[in-house]
Motif scaffolding. Sequence first.
Motif, PDB file in Angstrom:
ATOM      1  N   ARG A  53       2.624  -0.718  -7.201  1.00  0.00           N
ATOM      2  CA  ARG A  53       1.816  -1.353  -8.249  1.00  0.00           C
ATOM      3  C   ARG A  53       2.597  -2.470  -8.916  1.00  0.00           C
ATOM      4  NH1 ARG A  53      -1.667   3.253 -11.301  1.00  0.00           N
ATOM      5  NH2 ARG A  53      -3.025   3.750  -9.555  1.00  0.00           N
ATOM      6  N   ALA A  54       1.880  -3.566  -9.179  1.00  0.00           N
ATOM      7  CA  ALA A  54       2.519  -4.728  -9.804  1.00  0.00           C
ATOM      8  C   ALA A  54       2.873  -4.418 -11.257  1.00  0.00           C
ATOM      9  CB  ALA A  54       1.568  -5.917  -9.736  1.00  0.00           C
ATOM     10  N   VAL A  55       4.117  -4.722 -11.624  1.00  0.00           N
ATOM     11  CA  VAL A  55       4.575  -4.547 -13.007  1.00  0.00           C
ATOM     12  C   VAL A  55       5.425  -5.748 -13.391  1.00  0.00           C
ATOM     13  CG1 VAL A  55       4.575  -2.012 -12.897  1.00  0.00           C
ATOM     14  CG2 VAL A  55       6.648  -3.273 -12.290  1.00  0.00           C
ATOM     15  N   ARG A  56       5.661  -5.872 -14.683  1.00  0.00           N
ATOM     16  CA  ARG A  56       6.511  -6.953 -15.193  1.00  0.00           C
ATOM     17  C   ARG A  56       7.946  -6.453 -15.324  1.00  0.00           C
ATOM     18  NH1 ARG A  56       2.258 -10.072 -14.297  1.00  0.00           N
ATOM     19  NH2 ARG A  56       1.173 -10.812 -16.158  1.00  0.00           N
ATOM     20  N   GLN A  64      14.417   2.858 -15.917  1.00  0.00           N
ATOM     21  CA  GLN A  64      13.053   3.328 -15.648  1.00  0.00           C
ATOM     22  C   GLN A  64      12.736   3.422 -14.157  1.00  0.00           C
ATOM     23  OE1 GLN A  64      11.233   0.421 -18.635  1.00  0.00           O
ATOM     24  NE2 GLN A  64       9.736   2.068 -18.696  1.00  0.00           N
TER      25      GLN A  64
ATOM     26  N   GLY B  34       4.796   3.332 -21.284  1.00  0.00           N
ATOM     27  CA  GLY B  34       4.587   2.058 -20.597  1.00  0.00           C
ATOM     28  C   GLY B  34       5.590   1.002 -21.037  1.00  0.00           C
ATOM     29  N   THR B  76      -4.609   1.716 -15.727  1.00  0.00           N
ATOM     30  CA  THR B  76      -5.115   1.591 -14.357  1.00  0.00           C
ATOM     31  C   THR B  76      -5.579   2.945 -13.828  1.00  0.00           C
ATOM     32  OG1 THR B  76      -3.690  -0.283 -13.874  1.00  0.00           O
ATOM     33  CG2 THR B  76      -4.497   0.951 -11.985  1.00  0.00           C
ATOM     34  N   ASP B  77      -4.801   3.989 -14.097  1.00  0.00           N
ATOM     35  CA  ASP B  77      -5.190   5.318 -13.600  1.00  0.00           C
ATOM     36  C   ASP B  77      -6.471   5.810 -14.266  1.00  0.00           C
ATOM     37  OD1 ASP B  77      -3.292   5.642 -11.641  1.00  0.00           O
ATOM     38  OD2 ASP B  77      -1.823   6.520 -12.990  1.00  0.00           O
ATOM     39  N   PRO B 102      -4.173  -6.997 -14.848  1.00  0.00           N
ATOM     40  CA  PRO B 102      -3.871  -5.823 -14.027  1.00  0.00           C
ATOM     41  C   PRO B 102      -2.416  -5.337 -14.078  1.00  0.00           C
ATOM     42  CG  PRO B 102      -5.439  -7.209 -12.887  1.00  0.00           C
ATOM     43  CD  PRO B 102      -5.031  -7.967 -14.120  1.00  0.00           C
ATOM     44  N   PRO B 103      -1.396  -6.198 -13.966  1.00  0.00           N
ATOM     45  CA  PRO B 103      -0.027  -5.649 -13.987  1.00  0.00           C
ATOM     46  C   PRO B 103       0.322  -4.970 -15.316  1.00  0.00           C
ATOM     47  CG  PRO B 103      -0.020  -7.834 -13.025  1.00  0.00           C
ATOM     48  CD  PRO B 103      -1.378  -7.632 -13.623  1.00  0.00           C
ATOM     49  N   LEU B 104      -0.216  -5.469 -16.421  1.00  0.00           N
ATOM     50  CA  LEU B 104       0.044  -4.812 -17.703  1.00  0.00           C
ATOM     51  C   LEU B 104      -0.737  -3.509 -17.797  1.00  0.00           C
ATOM     52  CD1 LEU B 104       0.185  -7.853 -20.158  1.00  0.00           C
ATOM     53  CD2 LEU B 104       2.083  -6.528 -19.238  1.00  0.00           C
ATOM     54  N   ARG B 105      -1.927  -3.472 -17.192  1.00  0.00           N
ATOM     55  CA  ARG B 105      -2.679  -2.210 -17.161  1.00  0.00           C
ATOM     56  C   ARG B 105      -1.966  -1.175 -16.286  1.00  0.00           C
ATOM     57  NH1 ARG B 105      -7.827  -5.542 -16.839  1.00  0.00           N
ATOM     58  NH2 ARG B 105      -7.927  -5.098 -14.611  1.00  0.00           N
ATOM     59  N   ASN B 106      -1.196  -1.647 -15.302  1.00  0.00           N
ATOM     60  CA  ASN B 106      -0.415  -0.718 -14.469  1.00  0.00           C
ATOM     61  C   ASN B 106       0.711  -0.070 -15.274  1.00  0.00           C
ATOM     62  OD1 ASN B 106      -1.903  -1.279 -12.178  1.00  0.00           O
ATOM     63  ND2 ASN B 106      -0.449  -2.766 -11.353  1.00  0.00           N
ATOM     64  N   MET B 107       1.108  -0.725 -16.353  1.00  0.00           N
ATOM     65  CA  MET B 107       2.232  -0.227 -17.150  1.00  0.00           C
ATOM     66  C   MET B 107       1.751   0.496 -18.411  1.00  0.00           C
ATOM     67  SD  MET B 107       4.517  -3.713 -16.991  1.00  0.00           S
ATOM     68  CE  MET B 107       6.007  -3.028 -17.683  1.00  0.00           C
TER      69      MET B 107
END
Lengths: 157, 282
Positions: A53-56, A64, B34, B76-77, B102-107
């Motif tokens: 999954r894409a993250v920053r 982490q 997150g 995201t989940d 989306p990438p911030l929602r993944n976190m």
Amino acid sequence: MRISFDLNGVSQHVDVEPGEPLISLLRRLGMKSVKEGCDTGDCGACTVLLDGRAVRSCLMVAPQVQGRRVLTVEGLGTVDDLHPLQRAFLQSGAVQCGFCTPGMVLVAYELLLRTDDPTADEVREAISGNLCRCTGYVKIVDAVLLAARWKREGRWR
Amino acid sequence: MCLQRIRRFHFARDPEEALSLLDAYGGRGALLAGGVDLLRMPPRTVEGLIDITRIGLSYVWGAQGGLVIGATTTLTDVLLSREAAVYAGGILAEVLRQVAVPPLRNMATLGGAVVSAHPWADIPTALVALGAEARWRGEKEGRAPLEELYRGAFRGLFRTALLTEIVLPPWDGAFAYAKIGRSQYDIALLNACCGVGIADGTVVWARVAVGARPWRGERLPWAEEALVGRKTNPALWDEVARLVENRIEVGDDRRASGAWRRKVAGVLVRRALAQAAERAAR
């Protein structure tokens, strides 16, 4: 502290500071595709995939990723053997200055892991968190749709 | 990120260990899930980070028409869960698609959004409209409607307690969400979440919440009362929109004026009510 994680398919065991940003660790390990743009999670230049999954990476600290899988574009393809998604970016003219490209490729890769037939709107949503000041995004959307077509045609390795 | 002050990082193994570590730091530790808010602007006092992503609080369960969502479940989940997709007309997916990118929602986690509770945020407005209950562990276990917590000193509570889950009650009807920001994924200049239950063409229950006024989302009980017992039709949505425009408390900030918010609040409530009623009638 010492952490262990998988970076582009290779196990890493490294010493990190508890507050070391993940982006700093990745660049220290030679992953120079991971770019520092805004440092606030807004631009997407530091995007990596964490367990798919894409993250920053600018909004994470190195500890982490203990026990997890990190993918950067260095793990996707090489200069001599580009991933089909990277070839699609080149063929579509989706690369100009290149600063945003690794992040763009990775969010597109995440999308194409989930589906090989995305709509243009789905592609736009996937790349919506990644800023590009050169291309105007049209060519990037074209590239992802082209890569998706190649995937459907079985042309991904 | 300015994280030079971080001296220690811990992976808590269970909620008890997370709370014990938090207590041991005496205000100099922070729970990390997150990290989207915490690591973007880490408090100067924090020296220790306590990772709570591996303590078993990531889940979405359907429960008799309601939902139970673990605090460390990523947005995201929640968005991808089948249980959330069918809950109350799909309201959660509708809201979460408009939260960040989306990438911030993944976190980002649902619990993080509840505890951060930014005034402009989408999620608190929706959860208050949905009658969400927060459950936590601290010195002892606790539970309370989120609406009630937000009226009190919830920030003080979550300095020493661990939010464990959010419980959403079943609704026999549907909800809808309307938001105006500078772009689809930008923070809200104003948002509204409305729900209605309909029987024989009559509104039997109603929920109306408006957020980013510029304050955190709150219900408007007088707007809900104006709906219950009335026949559903576009004229009713117009009437309630005018009521909201006249009575809602709004304010100025650097993003929008109070006068603009007053006008737009009526528009958003009308849109959300009409959409919710259409879904409820299906």
